[in-house]
Design a protein around this motif. Structure first.
Motif, PDB file in Angstrom:
ATOM      1  N   ASP A 105      -1.516  -4.393   0.474  1.00 27.86           N
ATOM      2  CA  ASP A 105      -1.523  -3.584  -0.736  1.00 27.86           C
ATOM      3  C   ASP A 105      -0.387  -2.467  -0.597  1.00 27.86           C
ATOM      4  N   ASP A 108       0.249   0.899   1.674  1.00 33.50           N
ATOM      5  CA  ASP A 108       0.183   0.816   3.079  1.00 33.50           C
ATOM      6  C   ASP A 108       1.346   0.706   3.776  1.00 33.50           C
ATOM      7  N   MET A 127      -0.853  -6.148   2.752  1.00 34.06           N
ATOM      8  CA  MET A 127      -0.633  -6.635   1.178  1.00 34.06           C
ATOM      9  C   MET A 127       0.149  -5.909   0.324  1.00 34.06           C
ATOM     10  N   PHE A 130      -0.423  -6.614  -4.128  1.00 29.00           N
ATOM     11  CA  PHE A 130      -1.622  -7.341  -4.359  1.00 29.00           C
ATOM     12  C   PHE A 130      -1.352  -9.139  -3.912  1.00 29.00           C
ATOM     13  N   THR A 172      -5.053  -2.961   3.845  1.00 20.99           N
ATOM     14  CA  THR A 172      -4.842  -2.492   2.331  1.00 20.99           C
ATOM     15  C   THR A 172      -4.327  -1.153   2.439  1.00 20.99           C
ATOM     16  N   SER A 174      -5.578   0.861  -0.179  1.00 15.39           N
ATOM     17  CA  SER A 174      -6.599   1.273  -0.719  1.00 15.39           C
ATOM     18  C   SER A 174      -8.001   1.342  -0.303  1.00 15.39           C
ATOM     19  N   PHE A 179     -11.471  -1.751  -4.338  1.00 12.58           N
ATOM     20  CA  PHE A 179     -11.271  -3.001  -4.486  1.00 12.58           C
ATOM     21  C   PHE A 179     -12.769  -3.808  -4.968  1.00 12.58           C
ATOM     22  N   ASN A 185      -8.867  -1.019  -8.515  1.00 12.50           N
ATOM     23  CA  ASN A 185      -8.079  -2.221  -8.353  1.00 12.50           C
ATOM     24  C   ASN A 185      -8.582  -3.802  -8.792  1.00 12.50           C
ATOM     25  N   MET A 188     -11.837  -7.625  -5.052  1.00 11.88           N
ATOM     26  CA  MET A 188     -11.154  -8.451  -4.210  1.00 11.88           C
ATOM     27  C   MET A 188     -11.126  -9.782  -3.986  1.00 11.88           C
ATOM     28  N   ILE A 212     -10.065  -8.172   6.602  1.00  9.79           N
ATOM     29  CA  ILE A 212      -9.588  -7.136   5.781  1.00  9.79           C
ATOM     30  C   ILE A 212      -9.650  -6.097   6.674  1.00  9.79           C
ATOM     31  N   TRP A 214      -9.530  -2.176   5.848  1.00 11.34           N
ATOM     32  CA  TRP A 214      -9.470  -1.441   4.732  1.00 11.34           C
ATOM     33  C   TRP A 214      -8.909   0.019   4.993  1.00 11.34           C
TER      34      TRP A 214
END
Length: 294
Positions: A105, A108, A127, A130, A172, A174, A179, A185, A188, A212, A214
């Motif tokens: 994202d 980040d 990410m 996206f 990410t 976010s 997500f 967003n 996911m 993931i 977060w």
């Protein structure tokens, strides 16, 4: 003790990042279990991201109407791919498990909060917009060449790498709630479908649930440490995990590649669609790209 070979394809610029910590943790924990771990640090390698005629040694077949898909397949068959591609393909061929570690994202990118300083903790890729960073997309474009990683006859459940496992591990910018199916967003599971189905499963990989992290950039230090400890715990049994579920190629006809009538009929009365992408105009199956057995 394992006797497995693991390839980590790592895409982050900073050795002091949370992603670097996660990558380091993966190396440490898997090595301690007896695995042989190889890391392709794409930024440190200066890996070329663009798929061009320079990837082919010697003359190409059709310079005027250059088609990378066809020319790279021919070059792979003749051993004429560039040395950096051949080296990565050799690593991939030897590996039992491939971990793609990145940042997913774009927010980040601007990580300002200090990350956990425990150097034994692993990280992956961030990410970007996206999707994966350009340098990792370039690795995918150039290394997963036609013939080596897939063919018209060998793809999806019958793919070339059906005996190998692969997974995404990423950060990410976010929060997890953003997500979600109601978050700004979006779900996911939808974001992951092109990456996990369109790339990994397409090449035949058994796809493990993603790891993931977060929004570590906005998390408290103790929460970031907890994220990394959870990753270390998961790594202890990673190679025995059940992969995500995808629809077998046998469920489609071999002409128009549509679901066979009997398969469609079997699922017609069910509440959810088959997958995120092949949803039969029904609600998406919950968490199907994030958890095995869903």
């Amino acid at each position: 003790m394992y006797t497995k070979k693991v390839l980590i394809v790592y895409a982050h610029q900073s050795s002091g990042s949370f992603n670097a910590a996660a990558k380091n943790a993966a190396v440490e924990v898997l090595t301690a279990q007896g695995c042989t771990v190889d890391v392709s640090d794409l930024y440190a390698m200066g890996f070329k991201a663009t798929a061009t005629a320079e990837d082919i040694k010697g003359e190409v077949k059709n310079a005027e109407n250059f088609c990378y898909l066809e020319e790279s397949k021919l070059a792979w068959e003749q051993g004429k791919l560039s040395a950096d591609i051949m080296e990565e393909q050799s690593k991939l061929t030897e590996a039992d498990l491939i971990i793609f570690q990145v940042l997913l994202d774009i927010s980040d990118l601007f990580l300002s909060a200090p990350c956990c300083t425990n150097s034994s903790l692993p990280l992956q890729f961030p990410m970007y917009w996206f999707s994966v960073p350009a340098i990792l997309k370039g690795w995918i474009d150039r290394v997963l060449t036609n013939g080596f990683a897939f063919s018209q006859e060998k793809r999806y459940s019958q793919g070339i790498f059906k005996d190998k496992k692969a997974m995404l591990s990423f950060t990410t910018g976010s929060l997890e709630s953003m997500f979600s199916p109601t978050g700004i967003n979006g779900d996911m599971n939808v974001t992951l479908w092109p990456l996990q189905n369109g790339i990994l499963h397409y090449c035949g990989f058994q796809v493990l649930a993603p790891q993931i992290f977060w929004a570590p950039s906005s998390a408290l230090a103790e929460d970031r440490k907890s994220m990394l400890e959870s990753w270390r715990t998961r790594l202890q049994g990673l190679l025995e995990e059940k992969p995500l579920s995808f629809i077998s190629l046998d469920c489609f006809d071999d002409k128009a590649f549509q679901l066979k009538p009997e398969v469609h009929e079997k699922h017609a009365s069910k509440e959810f669609g088959l997958t995120v992408g092949i949803h039969l105009n029904k609600p998406l199956p919950p968490h199907s790209q994030m958890k095995a057995g869903c």
